[in-house]
Design a protein around this motif. Structure first.
Motif, PDB file in Angstrom:
ATOM      1  N   ASP A   4       7.068  23.077  14.913  1.00  0.00           N
ATOM      2  CA  ASP A   4       7.133  22.361  13.643  1.00  0.00           C
ATOM      3  C   ASP A   4       6.726  23.291  12.510  1.00  0.00           C
ATOM      4  O   ASP A   4       5.568  23.384  12.134  1.00  0.00           O
ATOM      5  N   GLY A   5       7.718  24.001  12.015  1.00  0.00           N
ATOM      6  CA  GLY A   5       7.378  24.971  10.976  1.00  0.00           C
ATOM      7  C   GLY A   5       7.481  24.416   9.580  1.00  0.00           C
ATOM      8  O   GLY A   5       7.144  25.069   8.606  1.00  0.00           O
ATOM      9  N   VAL A   6       7.929  23.189   9.448  1.00  0.00           N
ATOM     10  CA  VAL A   6       8.180  22.668   8.103  1.00  0.00           C
ATOM     11  C   VAL A   6       6.956  21.975   7.528  1.00  0.00           C
ATOM     12  O   VAL A   6       6.516  22.263   6.440  1.00  0.00           O
ATOM     13  N   SER A   7       6.442  21.083   8.339  1.00  0.00           N
ATOM     14  CA  SER A   7       5.320  20.343   7.783  1.00  0.00           C
ATOM     15  C   SER A   7       4.427  19.879   8.910  1.00  0.00           C
ATOM     16  O   SER A   7       4.898  19.496   9.979  1.00  0.00           O
ATOM     17  N   GLY A   8       3.150  19.917   8.708  1.00  0.00           N
ATOM     18  CA  GLY A   8       2.194  19.475   9.709  1.00  0.00           C
ATOM     19  C   GLY A   8       2.021  17.980   9.718  1.00  0.00           C
ATOM     20  O   GLY A   8       1.336  17.430  10.558  1.00  0.00           O
ATOM     21  N   THR A   9       2.628  17.296   8.818  1.00  0.00           N
ATOM     22  CA  THR A   9       2.371  15.867   8.696  1.00  0.00           C
ATOM     23  C   THR A   9       3.457  15.020   9.325  1.00  0.00           C
ATOM     24  O   THR A   9       3.406  13.810   9.282  1.00  0.00           O
ATOM     25  N   ILE A  10       4.475  15.667   9.891  1.00  0.00           N
ATOM     26  CA  ILE A  10       5.547  14.881  10.504  1.00  0.00           C
ATOM     27  C   ILE A  10       4.997  14.089  11.680  1.00  0.00           C
ATOM     28  O   ILE A  10       4.253  14.615  12.498  1.00  0.00           O
ATOM     29  N   ALA A  11       5.345  12.824  11.722  1.00  0.00           N
ATOM     30  CA  ALA A  11       4.778  11.958  12.752  1.00  0.00           C
ATOM     31  C   ALA A  11       5.309  12.346  14.117  1.00  0.00           C
ATOM     32  O   ALA A  11       6.389  12.915  14.250  1.00  0.00           O
ATOM     33  N   ARG A  12       4.517  12.059  15.145  1.00  0.00           N
ATOM     34  CA  ARG A  12       4.967  12.283  16.510  1.00  0.00           C
ATOM     35  C   ARG A  12       6.132  11.345  16.812  1.00  0.00           C
ATOM     36  O   ARG A  12       6.275  10.296  16.185  1.00  0.00           O
ATOM     37  N   GLY A  13       6.978  11.748  17.803  1.00  0.00           N
ATOM     38  CA  GLY A  13       8.128  10.919  18.130  1.00  0.00           C
ATOM     39  C   GLY A  13       9.359  11.352  17.372  1.00  0.00           C
ATOM     40  O   GLY A  13      10.437  10.822  17.567  1.00  0.00           O
ATOM     41  N   ARG A  21      18.687  18.552  10.221  1.00  0.00           N
ATOM     42  CA  ARG A  21      18.376  17.248   9.621  1.00  0.00           C
ATOM     43  C   ARG A  21      16.944  17.203   9.116  1.00  0.00           C
ATOM     44  O   ARG A  21      16.638  16.635   8.092  1.00  0.00           O
ATOM     45  N   ARG A  22      16.085  17.882   9.904  1.00  0.00           N
ATOM     46  CA  ARG A  22      14.706  17.898   9.444  1.00  0.00           C
ATOM     47  C   ARG A  22      14.583  18.647   8.116  1.00  0.00           C
ATOM     48  O   ARG A  22      13.820  18.307   7.247  1.00  0.00           O
ATOM     49  N   ARG A  23      15.418  19.723   7.960  1.00  0.00           N
ATOM     50  CA  ARG A  23      15.381  20.477   6.699  1.00  0.00           C
ATOM     51  C   ARG A  23      15.681  19.553   5.513  1.00  0.00           C
ATOM     52  O   ARG A  23      14.958  19.521   4.536  1.00  0.00           O
ATOM     53  N   THR A  24      16.816  18.788   5.638  1.00  0.00           N
ATOM     54  CA  THR A  24      17.157  17.917   4.508  1.00  0.00           C
ATOM     55  C   THR A  24      16.065  16.883   4.285  1.00  0.00           C
ATOM     56  O   THR A  24      15.712  16.554   3.167  1.00  0.00           O
ATOM     57  N   GLY A  25      15.493  16.399   5.391  1.00  0.00           N
ATOM     58  CA  GLY A  25      14.412  15.428   5.269  1.00  0.00           C
ATOM     59  C   GLY A  25      13.252  16.005   4.484  1.00  0.00           C
ATOM     60  O   GLY A  25      12.724  15.373   3.579  1.00  0.00           O
ATOM     61  N   SER A  26      12.894  17.268   4.776  1.00  0.00           N
ATOM     62  CA  SER A  26      11.749  17.841   4.084  1.00  0.00           C
ATOM     63  C   SER A  26      12.090  18.145   2.629  1.00  0.00           C
ATOM     64  O   SER A  26      11.246  18.052   1.743  1.00  0.00           O
ATOM     65  N   LEU A  27      13.373  18.483   2.382  1.00  0.00           N
ATOM     66  CA  LEU A  27      13.800  18.687   0.993  1.00  0.00           C
ATOM     67  C   LEU A  27      13.649  17.392   0.197  1.00  0.00           C
ATOM     68  O   LEU A  27      13.134  17.389  -0.924  1.00  0.00           O
ATOM     69  N   ALA A  28      14.096  16.288   0.824  1.00  0.00           N
ATOM     70  CA  ALA A  28      13.984  15.001   0.163  1.00  0.00           C
ATOM     71  C   ALA A  28      12.524  14.673  -0.098  1.00  0.00           C
ATOM     72  O   ALA A  28      12.154  14.175  -1.156  1.00  0.00           O
ATOM     73  N   ARG A  29      11.693  15.013   0.918  1.00  0.00           N
ATOM     74  CA  ARG A  29      10.254  14.748   0.735  1.00  0.00           C
ATOM     75  C   ARG A  29       9.699  15.579  -0.407  1.00  0.00           C
ATOM     76  O   ARG A  29       8.916  15.118  -1.220  1.00  0.00           O
ATOM     77  N   LEU A  30      10.153  16.857  -0.442  1.00  0.00           N
ATOM     78  CA  LEU A  30       9.688  17.737  -1.506  1.00  0.00           C
ATOM     79  C   LEU A  30      10.037  17.151  -2.874  1.00  0.00           C
ATOM     80  O   LEU A  30       9.232  17.163  -3.800  1.00  0.00           O
ATOM     81  N   ALA A  31      11.274  16.603  -2.956  1.00  0.00           N
ATOM     82  CA  ALA A  31      11.712  16.045  -4.235  1.00  0.00           C
ATOM     83  C   ALA A  31      10.914  14.805  -4.595  1.00  0.00           C
ATOM     84  O   ALA A  31      10.787  14.462  -5.750  1.00  0.00           O
ATOM     85  N   ARG A  32      10.416  14.117  -3.547  1.00  0.00           N
ATOM     86  CA  ARG A  32       9.679  12.884  -3.828  1.00  0.00           C
ATOM     87  C   ARG A  32       8.220  13.141  -4.174  1.00  0.00           C
ATOM     88  O   ARG A  32       7.537  12.270  -4.639  1.00  0.00           O
ATOM     89  N   ARG A  33       7.743  14.354  -3.869  1.00  0.00           N
ATOM     90  CA  ARG A  33       6.311  14.605  -4.105  1.00  0.00           C
ATOM     91  C   ARG A  33       5.963  14.490  -5.585  1.00  0.00           C
ATOM     92  O   ARG A  33       6.728  14.901  -6.459  1.00  0.00           O
ATOM     93  N   ARG A  34       4.795  13.951  -5.861  1.00  0.00           N
ATOM     94  CA  ARG A  34       4.394  13.714  -7.257  1.00  0.00           C
ATOM     95  C   ARG A  34       4.408  14.986  -8.084  1.00  0.00           C
ATOM     96  O   ARG A  34       4.884  15.015  -9.217  1.00  0.00           O
ATOM     97  N   SER A  35       3.905  16.081  -7.481  1.00  0.00           N
ATOM     98  CA  SER A  35       3.827  17.313  -8.270  1.00  0.00           C
ATOM     99  C   SER A  35       5.225  17.816  -8.609  1.00  0.00           C
ATOM    100  O   SER A  35       5.453  18.353  -9.693  1.00  0.00           O
ATOM    101  N   THR A  36       6.171  17.627  -7.687  1.00  0.00           N
ATOM    102  CA  THR A  36       7.540  18.058  -7.961  1.00  0.00           C
ATOM    103  C   THR A  36       8.128  17.256  -9.099  1.00  0.00           C
ATOM    104  O   THR A  36       8.734  17.791 -10.029  1.00  0.00           O
ATOM    105  N   ILE A  37       7.934  15.942  -9.024  1.00  0.00           N
ATOM    106  CA  ILE A  37       8.468  15.082 -10.079  1.00  0.00           C
ATOM    107  C   ILE A  37       7.841  15.445 -11.417  1.00  0.00           C
ATOM    108  O   ILE A  37       8.521  15.577 -12.435  1.00  0.00           O
TER     109      ILE A  37
END
Lengths: 317, 366
Positions: A4-13, A21-37
């Motif tokens: 898991d090189g992208v994020s340590g917070t990804i839930a198990r399972g 797919r995980r890349r796009t997921g983390s990109l979306a998460r990055l865009a949603r982060r408060r500091s990014t916004i």
């Protein structure tokens, strides 16, 4: 489990999720982060500041290291030349003299006017406030023209009044010291209303009960001013003085219209001298060097004033 | 230490509004007097005139025998605690308390000694270096009191000092103010709209209404023998019941016929006092604690009434029950064990020797 090189917070399972797919997921998460916004929302302002402030400033620093024809670098030669130039040393001295006397007088007169206005009952206050603000709302280039006529050696209305009372005419714009006084006078006339309106707002924000408490504690009018009014207004005074110091230090139009730097360059300020050297004499790099000299002087003043402001704000608010 | 006397003291504002109407009041040396009344009754204006913050329209104020009408606040030797504390936000607690002494040119050691003493009385010792911003409401209130104490003035003036505190702190500070007065024993004028504060703190309560003094006297006296309808209704919580009634003669003495209720016998010793009012429409005033369950036997002059309960409010050590007599809702304080449920009938007893009769024409208690 996949590394898991992208994020340590990804839930198990989620181990079966494929890497793209995980890349796009983390990109979306990055865009949603408060500091990014927050960054995205601030971006237009950052671009404006970068385009209108940072870039010209960097360009000016680069420019000041070039030779007259802007073909080769001369290092710090422009600055060294200016430091050794007697005219430039006079410009530094005159700029400091002009800014300090003008800001001091504006602050004192503004404070006095604000106090006078504050004691007028609310209904009469508005028209006086309006009238006293007039100098500040007239475009300074135009009002300075008016003053120029009043100082004119042949038609000076001020001299006419002096003559009526039996005083000799004064060569307002013709001798160095009278010219300096004239320039400061016009700047004070133009800038005092700004101080007045800021101080009036500050005066109104001092709770009446503090004065009553001081009256019972035994304070005279002067003591109330010293121990209640001034300490309560310190931050407004500091910020107004800093703001005015910057604007006055960088003043251009009054000197340009009234004396054009004369007589014999004795009323030049940084801005008018930079214009004369850079544009009128065609030595852009040296003109840039002149204006860049303002920076360290103002930075030191701003540092100390703002440090005091934030300390007092923490303690009092 | 000084007595304060107000003679025909009047304040009329520019618009012609009369805030204080020719009041007379003598405050003895070391006395704790509380001015109490609803908002707009002139109590704060009176206090501010004593302080010198408000000009006197007519009449005179004497502090320690000296007329102070035209003396500025700083020369009156008074200290005042404001509703919003009015602490100087740019000064530390020590500087706030020392300010008045500093202006009066006290030597530094004397200032330190006095501030230390006040800080000890008020428990402010560890806060002396803080700015007001870093204090809680109760602590600010103490600093404001400390500022008054250090000056050792002739008179303390308090302007609703507890009204910005929460209920619990208010009770605690009330006790502290009383304790401070017992220690320092300075003549005190205290303004509040809270009658409980007035009753608990005062040597003498002055009830004001519409710019006039309704009644002045020790708290117990005002409670037991109110002089006017306003005082009867203002002092005491829950308020005194006022039931329209008519005074009727009976074979033995007098009785009050309550509107929509029974006729109750007036104690014999009051016959002479009320004789002139027989047959007139009056208000029968009785405090809730003087209407109790009928089974109680330790009270004299009990007159029984049978009622149907509307609302029952258990308070813990007692229960308030509400019922109607004619158009009037009446409140009684009964033992929690004795209280019935809403809708139930209950036999209550009125303690007739605690009754008041009020003339609605003059609003005076007969």
């Amino acid at each position: 489990m996949a590394p898991d090189g992208v994020s340590g917070t990804i839930a198990r399972g989620e181990a079966d999720v494929t890497v793209p797919r995980r890349r796009t997921g983390s990109l979306a998460r990055l865009a949603r982060r408060r500091s990014t916004i927050a960054f995205l929302l601030a971006l237009p302002l950052i671009l404006i500041i970068a385009g209108l402030v940072a870039w010209p400033a960097t360009w000016a620093i680069y420019l000041s290291t070039l030779n007259r024809r802007m073909t080769a670098s001369v290092g710090l030669d422009n600055y060294l030349f200016l430091i050794e130039s007697e005219t430039f040393r006079m410009v530094v001295w005159q700029s400091c003299f002009f800014a300090i006397t003008a800001v001091l007088l504006k602050a004192l007169i503004g404070f006095w006017l604000a106090h006078m206005l504050h004691t007028i009952p609310a209904r009469g206050q508005r028209k006086w406030r309006g009238m006293l603000l007039i100098p500040w709302v007239i475009p300074p280039a135009l009002s300075t023209l008016g003053w120029w006529w009043m100082f004119d050696p042949s038609y000076s209305s001020i001299n006419w009044i002096l003559n009526v009372f039996g005083f000799p005419s004064i060569p307002w714009l013709g001798t160095p010291w009278w010219a300096r006084i004239a320039v400061v006078t016009v700047n004070v006339w133009y800038g005092a209303p700004f101080f007045m309106i800021m101080y009036l707002a500050a005066l109104k924000s001092v709770p009446e009960q503090l004065y009553e408490a001081a009256a019972i504690d035994g304070a005279t009018g002067l003591q109330k001013l010293l121990y209640v009014t001034l300490p309560m207004m310190r931050n407004i005074i500091a910020i107004t003085v800093l703001f005015s110091l910057i604007v006055t230090f960088a003043n251009y139009d009054i000197v340009r219209v009234l004396t054009n730097g004369g007589p014999r360059d004795t009323t030049h300020l940084f801005a008018t001298y930079a214009f004369q050297v850079g544009i009128l004499s065609g030595h852009l790099p040296r003109g840039a060097a002149v204006s860049l000299f303002m920076l360290p002087i103002l930075a030191v003043a701003a540092f100390f004033i703002l440090r005091g402001v934030s300390r007092r704000a923490r303690e009092m608010m | 230490m000084a007595q304060v006397s107000l003679r025909r003291l009047t304040k009329t504002y520019d618009g012609g509004v009369a805030a204080v109407k020719a009041i007379d009041l003598e405050i003895a040396d070391r006395e704790f007097v509380v001015l109490v009344g609803p908002s707009g009754c002139g109590k704060t204006t009176t206090l501010r005139m004593i302080a010198g913050l408000e000009e006197v329209t007519a009449g005179e104020i004497r502090i320690g025998g000296e007329v102070v009408n035209d003396i500025p606040p700083r020369d009156r030797d008074i200290a005042m605690v404001f509703q919003n504390y009015a602490l100087y936000p740019h000064m530390t607690v020590f500087e706030n308390m020392a300010f008045g002494l500093k202006l009066r040119g006290f030597p530094r050691e004397e200032i330190a000694r006095r501030v230390d003493r006040a800080a000890r009385i008020l428990g402010l010792g560890e806060l002396l270096d803080r700015k007001p911003k870093a204090l809680s409401g109760g602590q600010r209130q103490r600093v404001a009191m400390g500022r008054a104490i250090v000056r050792d003035p002739k008179v303390f003036l308090f302007d609703e000092p507890l009204s910005n505190l929460d209920a619990q702190l208010r009770v605690q500070m009330r006790t502290e103010i009383k304790a401070v007065h017992q220690t320092v024993k300075t003549t005190t004028v205290y303004v509040t709209h809270d009658q409980v504060e007035a009753m608990t703190l005062a040597d003498r309560v002055v009830v004001m209404n519409q710019g006039r003094i309704e009644q002045a006297g020790p708290p117990g006296e005002l409670y037991a023998n109110p002089a006017t309808r306003f005082v009867a209704g203002f002092i005491g919580s829950p308020a005194m019941n006022m039931i329209p009634a008519r005074l009727v003669p009976t074979a033995a003495a007098l009785a009050v016929a309550l509107e929509g209720g029974p006729t109750l016998p007036v104690p014999a010793e009051r016959t002479a006092r009320y004789a002139a009012h027989v047959g007139r429409d009056l208000l029968f005033g009785i405090r809730p604690e003087h209407v109790t369950e009928a089974t109680r036997t330790d009270k004299p002059n009990l007159a029984p009434i049978d009622v149907t309960l509307d609302v029952v409010e258990p308070m813990g050590m007692e229960t308030l029950v509400h019922f109607r007599l004619g158009r009037t809702s009446v409140c009684a304080r009964v033992d929690p064990q004795a209280a019935g449920a809403p809708g139930e009938a209950m036999r209550l007893a009125v303690q007739m020797d605690r009754m008041h009769l009020i003339d609605p024409a003059t609003d005076r208690v007969l």
